[in-house]
Design a protein around this motif. Sequence first.
Motif, PDB file in Angstrom:
ATOM      1  N   ASP A  89       0.847  -1.194   0.000  1.00  0.00           N
ATOM      2  CA  ASP A  89       0.000   0.000   0.000  1.00  0.00           C
ATOM      3  C   ASP A  89       0.883   1.245   0.000  1.00  0.00           C
ATOM      4  O   ASP A  89       0.873   2.028   0.953  1.00  0.00           O
ATOM      5  N   GLU A  90       1.627   1.427  -1.074  1.00  0.00           N
ATOM      6  CA  GLU A  90       2.499   2.596  -1.175  1.00  0.00           C
ATOM      7  C   GLU A  90       1.673   3.833  -1.519  1.00  0.00           C
ATOM      8  O   GLU A  90       0.638   3.752  -2.183  1.00  0.00           O
ATOM      9  N   GLU A  91       2.164   4.969  -1.052  1.00  0.00           N
ATOM     10  CA  GLU A  91       1.470   6.225  -1.298  1.00  0.00           C
ATOM     11  C   GLU A  91       1.570   6.620  -2.773  1.00  0.00           C
ATOM     12  O   GLU A  91       2.528   6.273  -3.459  1.00  0.00           O
ATOM     13  N   LEU A  92       0.545   7.354  -3.247  1.00  0.00           N
ATOM     14  CA  LEU A  92       0.542   7.822  -4.628  1.00  0.00           C
ATOM     15  C   LEU A  92       1.663   8.834  -4.847  1.00  0.00           C
ATOM     16  O   LEU A  92       2.037   9.574  -3.929  1.00  0.00           O
ATOM     17  N   THR A  93       2.173   8.837  -6.074  1.00  0.00           N
ATOM     18  CA  THR A  93       3.241   9.778  -6.412  1.00  0.00           C
ATOM     19  C   THR A  93       2.725  11.210  -6.300  1.00  0.00           C
ATOM     20  O   THR A  93       1.678  11.562  -6.860  1.00  0.00           O
ATOM     21  N   ALA A 116       9.964   4.599  -8.841  1.00  0.00           N
ATOM     22  CA  ALA A 116       8.757   4.044  -9.450  1.00  0.00           C
ATOM     23  C   ALA A 116       7.592   5.020  -9.312  1.00  0.00           C
ATOM     24  O   ALA A 116       7.445   5.710  -8.302  1.00  0.00           O
ATOM     25  N   VAL A 117       6.786   5.082 -10.340  1.00  0.00           N
ATOM     26  CA  VAL A 117       5.600   5.931 -10.332  1.00  0.00           C
ATOM     27  C   VAL A 117       4.447   5.129  -9.745  1.00  0.00           C
ATOM     28  O   VAL A 117       4.214   3.985 -10.112  1.00  0.00           O
ATOM     29  N   GLN A 143      -3.475  10.490 -11.562  1.00  0.00           N
ATOM     30  CA  GLN A 143      -2.489  10.547 -12.640  1.00  0.00           C
ATOM     31  C   GLN A 143      -1.346  11.471 -12.245  1.00  0.00           C
ATOM     32  O   GLN A 143      -1.551  12.614 -11.853  1.00  0.00           O
ATOM     33  N   ALA A 144      -0.119  10.947 -12.368  1.00  0.00           N
ATOM     34  CA  ALA A 144       1.058  11.717 -11.981  1.00  0.00           C
ATOM     35  C   ALA A 144       1.424  12.732 -13.058  1.00  0.00           C
ATOM     36  O   ALA A 144       1.138  12.543 -14.244  1.00  0.00           O
TER      37      ALA A 144
END
Length: 810
Positions: A89-93, A116-117, A143-144
């Motif tokens: 559960d990595e945080e969003l970019t 990583a994005v 979306q990054a």
Amino acid sequence: MQWLSVLFLVVVSTLAWASQDCKNKISCSDCIQTPNCMWCGKSGNFTDDDGKYLSRCIKRTDEVASRWRSSCGTTDIYEPGNYFEMIVDEELTQAGVLAGSGSSGGIDGASGSGEAVVQIKPQRVSMKLRVQEAYSMQVTFRQAEDYPVDLYYLMDLSKSMEDDKESLSKLGAQLAEEMQKITKNFKLGFGSFVDKVVMPYVSTVPEKLQAPCKDCASPYGFRNALPLTSNADAFAKKVQDAPVSGNLDAPEGGFDAIMQAIVCQENINWRQEARRLLVFSTDAGFHYAGDGKLGGIVKPNDGKCHMDDDGEYYTHSTLQDYPSVSQINQVAKEHKMNLIFAVTAEQSSVYSRLSQMIEGSSQGELTANSSNVVELVKGEYNKITSKVELKDNATAPVFIRYFSKCKGSTEKETSVCQGLRVGDQVEFRAEVTVEKCPANSDDWRQVIGIYPVGLRENLTIDLEMLCDCQCERPGNEGYIEGAELCNFHGTYQCGVCKCNSGYLGRTCECGTNTPWGTGNFDDTSCRESNSSAICSGRGTCTCGECKCNERDEANEVVDGKFCQCTNFLCNRFNGLLCSGPDHGECVCNECKCKPGWTGEACNCEDSIVNCKNPANDEICSNQGKCECNQCKCSENVDGRYSGKWCEDCPTCKGKCVPYKACVQCQVFETGEFTPEECIANCTLFNATRVPEAIEEEGERLCSFFDENDCRFKFVYGYDENKEPIVRVQQTLECPPKLDILGIVLGVIGAIVAVGLALLFMWKVLTTIHDKREFARFEKERMMARWDTGENPIYRQATSTFKNPMYGGGK
């Protein structure tokens, strides 16, 4: 309304059977595969305080569930619930933080820190789900900024696209510049295609193979002219230097080129973490699977990469058929490809329908020379990035539904959100449901991916279906093969015996040595008739005797030698069994009505009070029968009776015709009877004159026309002594009299007047015509006259001379 009653009974029966689902389960696995059920695996007999056997499977919400739990014991209850665990559960970019963020910028800024994005959250979860017990989880997408973009321009280079090639070569730098405004991490590549180099697609005449048209190069299937690069100048030069070629038929071999451009990942240099755009530009249609047979190519397309050693030309163009639309869709989904069909107006409708069949694709319209290609690509890219659509690879029996508020305030079922900008965060709710357990236990564990269309990122779900109990697996506690509790003829598992073939019973006590069977058990003693179900479908046959199922509802009972009787499957009225306890009770599937009530559902009053006609005290006027204290009217050859007491018959002849002659002679002194015959034959009634004949209750209105076409009306009824009463309207309704002579003279006069008018018109027209003709004649005559006074060279036909010497004498 009868079908509504049937439908209601079906629904009630279905609900009743659904509530019985738990208690009908005879194994732990069957029990937990039923929603909201739990199993007791207590060893030995499972009975209540009175020694009565209890069902080992019961609903969690059953009213006796608490006593059931107490009897079983908490350690022996199998009640698995849905389980969820977050694995990754990595945080969003964050905005501005991206792979390649350490680059120097510009189109060459493709390298960087390699971080990583992350655009979807969470990334991996673990689930354990029971059948038909859905579990909802939150999925977040954002979306990054400066997300890497790979754009490969695949162009039709047949002769008709020559001017488009020139436009693209000039606009290459502009295309790179515009894309750089969207993302600094951008790469560009170029490829071209013509068609398969075989007849009838391409001329195989040797000269045509060298130059199929003026200033044309040799035809080919697909050419990877420029792998993805950050050098915009190289792109423009490759496009400028690319020669056009030619073919014979209208469709092109674009599908071959699309397939190779997608699957040849290394040759094209597609990046793993990038949004992949494949721009397909053409002004013609396309060949697809099956068209290769025209050229003698029957081997299906294998969907693999077939490029030469230099990675430039497609080598299997003449060896394999064109791909199908489904193959293109499959590889586009697999490699997360966004196809943009940039086509001319003539082909717009065809490629619009094609884009609907290929996931992640869109279609835009080119101008005649592709001068709008930059705006088209930019616009289509913006459309792609402004929408997020979640899809998954789940297969039956696993189903996933998506819900989202998108940018609205209310949640609705959707997997698509539109109108987004870079940095907008969207929350989805994914509802995962296992409809049933697969027959193959190997399929009880699955790995499912949820992914945004066109991106390589996804959410991975490690799903385990809860389809069996631990105590049903060999080696676990509670699993004993050939157990003494099962008379050594079965396996003891989860507190019950699973009997070997040829044995049955609660403890496998019935088998080949029992007097009632020989291995293939004779179950006729458990059937009411040869065509009946075993124990009427409401119980189990144990050693030749029916053991009736227990009901979830304590007041519902199944009994009888064959479990044929119930106290809950009787007819209902207004939702009440046998119309309620005040009307009757259900005894062995039939309603036993209390005094004063009758009918299949005890919904009819046992009385005839409402069926008596107050006019004559007859039951249904002797024209029907009384059912449920209401008249059910009959029908005969004369017609059908109706009314509350069947007193009316609109289609019956009645007494109108028999009374007609007497009414005429008594009131109007007309008709078929003479005065003497009227006195002799019309003794049944004396007609009464009234201003207007109005029909009242219990009476009938009659209407006839006499010999003068005058209509007369009368009504008839009966008094308390059943004597006829006739009231006649005293005035006749006659049509107005016509003046025949006047009509005839009028018609004759009209005909004469019309004739005179026509003669007058003819005379006027002929006079006008004659005057016009005379005027024309006069005009022509005047023009033909020779005016001698105005002719300077005119001379008389005779000449006169005077002799000067003549003296006038003789």
